[in-house]
Design a protein around this motif. Structure first.
Motif, PDB file in Angstrom:
ATOM      1  N   GLU A 100       0.829  -1.208   0.000  1.00  0.00           N
ATOM      2  CA  GLU A 100       0.000   0.000   0.000  1.00  0.00           C
ATOM      3  C   GLU A 100       0.867   1.264   0.000  1.00  0.00           C
ATOM      4  N   ALA A 101       2.045   1.178   0.575  1.00  0.00           N
ATOM      5  CA  ALA A 101       2.920   2.358   0.667  1.00  0.00           C
ATOM      6  C   ALA A 101       3.618   2.696  -0.658  1.00  0.00           C
ATOM      7  N   MET A 102       3.516   1.820  -1.666  1.00  0.00           N
ATOM      8  CA  MET A 102       4.193   2.079  -2.939  1.00  0.00           C
ATOM      9  C   MET A 102       3.463   3.170  -3.725  1.00  0.00           C
ATOM     10  N   ASP A 103       4.222   4.062  -4.364  1.00  0.00           N
ATOM     11  CA  ASP A 103       3.572   5.142  -5.119  1.00  0.00           C
ATOM     12  C   ASP A 103       3.361   4.742  -6.585  1.00  0.00           C
ATOM     13  N   SER A 104       2.739   3.602  -6.776  1.00  0.00           N
ATOM     14  CA  SER A 104       2.393   3.147  -8.131  1.00  0.00           C
ATOM     15  C   SER A 104       1.068   2.406  -8.029  1.00  0.00           C
ATOM     16  N   GLU A 105       0.338   2.349  -9.159  1.00  0.00           N
ATOM     17  CA  GLU A 105      -0.953   1.634  -9.122  1.00  0.00           C
ATOM     18  C   GLU A 105      -0.753   0.138  -9.191  1.00  0.00           C
ATOM     19  N   GLU A 106       0.278  -0.257  -9.953  1.00  0.00           N
ATOM     20  CA  GLU A 106       0.564  -1.692 -10.089  1.00  0.00           C
ATOM     21  C   GLU A 106       1.770  -2.054  -9.230  1.00  0.00           C
ATOM     22  N   VAL A 107       1.714  -3.224  -8.617  1.00  0.00           N
ATOM     23  CA  VAL A 107       2.867  -3.696  -7.825  1.00  0.00           C
ATOM     24  C   VAL A 107       3.227  -5.116  -8.251  1.00  0.00           C
ATOM     25  N   ILE A 108       4.454  -5.270  -8.691  1.00  0.00           N
ATOM     26  CA  ILE A 108       4.969  -6.608  -9.032  1.00  0.00           C
ATOM     27  C   ILE A 108       5.314  -7.271  -7.706  1.00  0.00           C
ATOM     28  N   PHE A 109       4.776  -8.463  -7.493  1.00  0.00           N
ATOM     29  CA  PHE A 109       4.880  -9.090  -6.168  1.00  0.00           C
ATOM     30  C   PHE A 109       5.259 -10.563  -6.303  1.00  0.00           C
ATOM     31  N   GLY A 110       6.182 -11.028  -5.480  1.00  0.00           N
ATOM     32  CA  GLY A 110       6.528 -12.463  -5.544  1.00  0.00           C
ATOM     33  C   GLY A 110       7.365 -12.881  -4.363  1.00  0.00           C
ATOM     34  N   PRO A 111       7.646 -14.184  -4.212  1.00  0.00           N
ATOM     35  CA  PRO A 111       7.221 -15.248  -5.108  1.00  0.00           C
ATOM     36  C   PRO A 111       5.977 -16.004  -4.622  1.00  0.00           C
ATOM     37  N   ASP A 112       5.345 -15.627  -3.530  1.00  0.00           N
ATOM     38  CA  ASP A 112       4.260 -16.465  -3.008  1.00  0.00           C
ATOM     39  C   ASP A 112       2.895 -15.969  -3.474  1.00  0.00           C
ATOM     40  N   LYS A 113       2.242 -16.771  -4.303  1.00  0.00           N
ATOM     41  CA  LYS A 113       0.935 -16.375  -4.835  1.00  0.00           C
ATOM     42  C   LYS A 113      -0.130 -16.295  -3.729  1.00  0.00           C
ATOM     43  N   ASN A 114      -0.009 -17.158  -2.712  1.00  0.00           N
ATOM     44  CA  ASN A 114      -0.998 -17.107  -1.624  1.00  0.00           C
ATOM     45  C   ASN A 114      -0.847 -15.818  -0.806  1.00  0.00           C
ATOM     46  N   LEU A 115       0.403 -15.416  -0.564  1.00  0.00           N
ATOM     47  CA  LEU A 115       0.612 -14.144   0.142  1.00  0.00           C
ATOM     48  C   LEU A 115       0.109 -13.003  -0.748  1.00  0.00           C
ATOM     49  N   GLY A 116       0.314 -13.146  -2.068  1.00  0.00           N
ATOM     50  CA  GLY A 116      -0.192 -12.162  -3.029  1.00  0.00           C
ATOM     51  C   GLY A 116      -1.710 -12.062  -2.935  1.00  0.00           C
ATOM     52  N   TRP A 117      -2.363 -13.201  -2.792  1.00  0.00           N
ATOM     53  CA  TRP A 117      -3.831 -13.230  -2.661  1.00  0.00           C
ATOM     54  C   TRP A 117      -4.257 -12.509  -1.379  1.00  0.00           C
ATOM     55  N   PHE A 118      -3.546 -12.793  -0.297  1.00  0.00           N
ATOM     56  CA  PHE A 118      -3.814 -12.165   1.005  1.00  0.00           C
ATOM     57  C   PHE A 118      -3.686 -10.636   0.880  1.00  0.00           C
ATOM     58  N   VAL A 119      -2.627 -10.183   0.206  1.00  0.00           N
ATOM     59  CA  VAL A 119      -2.396  -8.749   0.030  1.00  0.00           C
ATOM     60  C   VAL A 119      -3.514  -8.143  -0.820  1.00  0.00           C
ATOM     61  N   ASN A 120      -3.874  -8.865  -1.880  1.00  0.00           N
ATOM     62  CA  ASN A 120      -4.904  -8.397  -2.805  1.00  0.00           C
ATOM     63  C   ASN A 120      -6.224  -8.083  -2.101  1.00  0.00           C
ATOM     64  N   GLN A 121      -6.540  -8.874  -1.070  1.00  0.00           N
ATOM     65  CA  GLN A 121      -7.787  -8.658  -0.316  1.00  0.00           C
ATOM     66  C   GLN A 121      -7.724  -7.374   0.516  1.00  0.00           C
ATOM     67  N   ARG A 122      -6.521  -6.870   0.756  1.00  0.00           N
ATOM     68  CA  ARG A 122      -6.351  -5.764   1.702  1.00  0.00           C
ATOM     69  C   ARG A 122      -5.700  -4.533   1.082  1.00  0.00           C
ATOM     70  N   SER A 123      -5.623  -4.514  -0.234  1.00  0.00           N
ATOM     71  CA  SER A 123      -4.898  -3.406  -0.849  1.00  0.00           C
ATOM     72  C   SER A 123      -5.631  -2.908  -2.092  1.00  0.00           C
ATOM     73  N   SER A 124      -5.432  -1.630  -2.398  1.00  0.00           N
ATOM     74  CA  SER A 124      -6.088  -1.032  -3.570  1.00  0.00           C
ATOM     75  C   SER A 124      -5.232  -1.229  -4.830  1.00  0.00           C
ATOM     76  N   LYS A 125      -4.042  -1.781  -4.670  1.00  0.00           N
ATOM     77  CA  LYS A 125      -3.110  -1.896  -5.814  1.00  0.00           C
ATOM     78  C   LYS A 125      -3.437  -3.104  -6.682  1.00  0.00           C
ATOM     79  N   LYS A 126      -3.018  -3.019  -7.947  1.00  0.00           N
ATOM     80  CA  LYS A 126      -3.147  -4.190  -8.822  1.00  0.00           C
ATOM     81  C   LYS A 126      -1.879  -5.028  -8.628  1.00  0.00           C
ATOM     82  N   ILE A 127      -2.069  -6.252  -8.208  1.00  0.00           N
ATOM     83  CA  ILE A 127      -0.921  -7.127  -7.909  1.00  0.00           C
ATOM     84  C   ILE A 127      -0.559  -7.958  -9.151  1.00  0.00           C
ATOM     85  N   ILE A 128       0.709  -7.927  -9.503  1.00  0.00           N
ATOM     86  CA  ILE A 128       1.187  -8.767 -10.613  1.00  0.00           C
ATOM     87  C   ILE A 128       2.098  -9.832 -10.007  1.00  0.00           C
TER      88      ILE A 128
END
Ligand code: 13P
Ligand code: SF4
Length: 302
Positions: A136-164
């Motif tokens: 959430e603190a990143m100043d971009s709309e999209e955030v490249i995130f890895g390597p755990d897809k489940n953690l990515g899913w968890f973040v996705n539920q709690r963030s306004s950013k588009k997770i890649i």
């Protein structure tokens, strides 16, 4: 417990001004000789402030690398070179470079469960204790995130950013073994128990949980909550510390299959050997250290 072996470790620690930092999934015999126990975030924080010449890191490769990056002037020893996190090995630096080319405006947030080479390409690191906050603190709309897809899913539920997600489906094999049916079965057996799950668990398990926490978050919740019973959806060894620190409460492993082989490669014998011979020092190039340090420090600042 081997008293003479532990006494030798204690003596060497004092003689060499060494400190033993251990992750919450370590074998009980290693937890007993540790000066400090914690989750990945706590270990990184401790490594950045500890006053010692030698750090013996009882955890997996990326944890020892993080300690070495934060302490380029100290000797960081990993008692077994086989203690390698298979999830961290799933992400390669080339994939980050490619994702950055394809999403030029996106910031890169990497789980600490990555190699130093990967961290060197990140804008910030995160752990299971702070991932949504860092993204959430990143100043971009999209955030490249890895390597755990489940953690990515968890973040996705709690963030306004588009997770890649990079790679497309990275995972922890130990947490992936925990099944939703097992949680339901345990809940039927222990209807008053709270379910605490790690964000590396599959979404179906996270959805069945009362709380989703890092390993130290689980310790905090178990102490704070008035509940007396807990179903624990993470690596099995976690129950050791939970039970030890909460002797009046009951803890049930969600699955007997959630075992991290890499964490079990360290024992009191190889801790003694590492200390005695100062072997398995973690070495990272100066250039990578400088870049990876920035990403870890951004996390610590946020
Ligand atoms: P924690 O940071 O929650 O301790 O998790 C580290 C880890 O590797 C979990 O598999
Ligand atoms: Fe890696 Fe999973 Fe083991 Fe954690 S539990 S160290 S993510 S393999």
């Amino acid at each position: 417990m081997n008293d003479s072996l532990n006494a030798e470790i204690l003596k060497l620690k004092q003689e060499k001004n060494a400190v033993i930092l251990a992750h919450n999934y370590q074998l009980p015999e290693v937890q007993e000789i540790a000066d400090f126990l914690g989750d990945s975030l706590e270990l990184a924080k401790k490594a950045s402030t500890v006053d010692a010449e030698i750090i013996v890191l009882c955890g997996v490769d990326f944890m020892a690398e993080t300690a070495a990056i934060l302490n380029p002037d100290k000797k960081v020893l990993l008692p077994s070179l086989d203690a390698k996190c298979p999830m961290a090995a799933q992400l390669k630096a080339e994939e980050i470079v490619k994702a950055k080319e394809e999403h030029s405006k996106a910031k890169v947030v990497l789980y600490v469960n990555t190699s130093a080479d990967c961290k060197a390409l990140a804008d910030a690191c995160c752990t299971s204790a702070n991932a949504p906050k860092i993204v959430e603190a990143m100043d971009s709309e999209e955030v490249i995130f890895g390597p755990d897809k489940n953690l990515g899913w968890f973040v996705n539920q709690r963030s306004s950013k588009k997770i890649i997600d990079i790679p497309a489906s990275g995972y922890c094999y130990a947490h992936r073994k925990i099944m939703g049916e097992e949680i339901i079965e345990q809940k039927n057996k222990h209807p008053d128990a709270l379910v605490l799950a790690h964000p590396e668990c599959n979404p179906e398990v996270q959805e069945l949980a009362n709380r989703i926490e890092s390993t130290s978050g689980m310790l905090r919740v178990a102490k704070e909550e008035s509940a007396n019973e807990f179903i624990i959806a993470t690596e099995k060894e976690m129950l050791h510390r939970l039970k030890k620190e909460n002797p009046t409460k009951k803890f049930y492993a969600a699955s007997e299959n959630a075992v991290c082989g890499a964490m079990k490669k360290i024992n009191s014998e190889n801790v003694l050997e590492a200390l005695k011979e100062e072997k398995n020092e973690v070495k990272i190039s100066k250039e990578t250290t400088a870049l990876a340090k920035k990403a870890i420090e951004s996390m610590l600042e946020i």
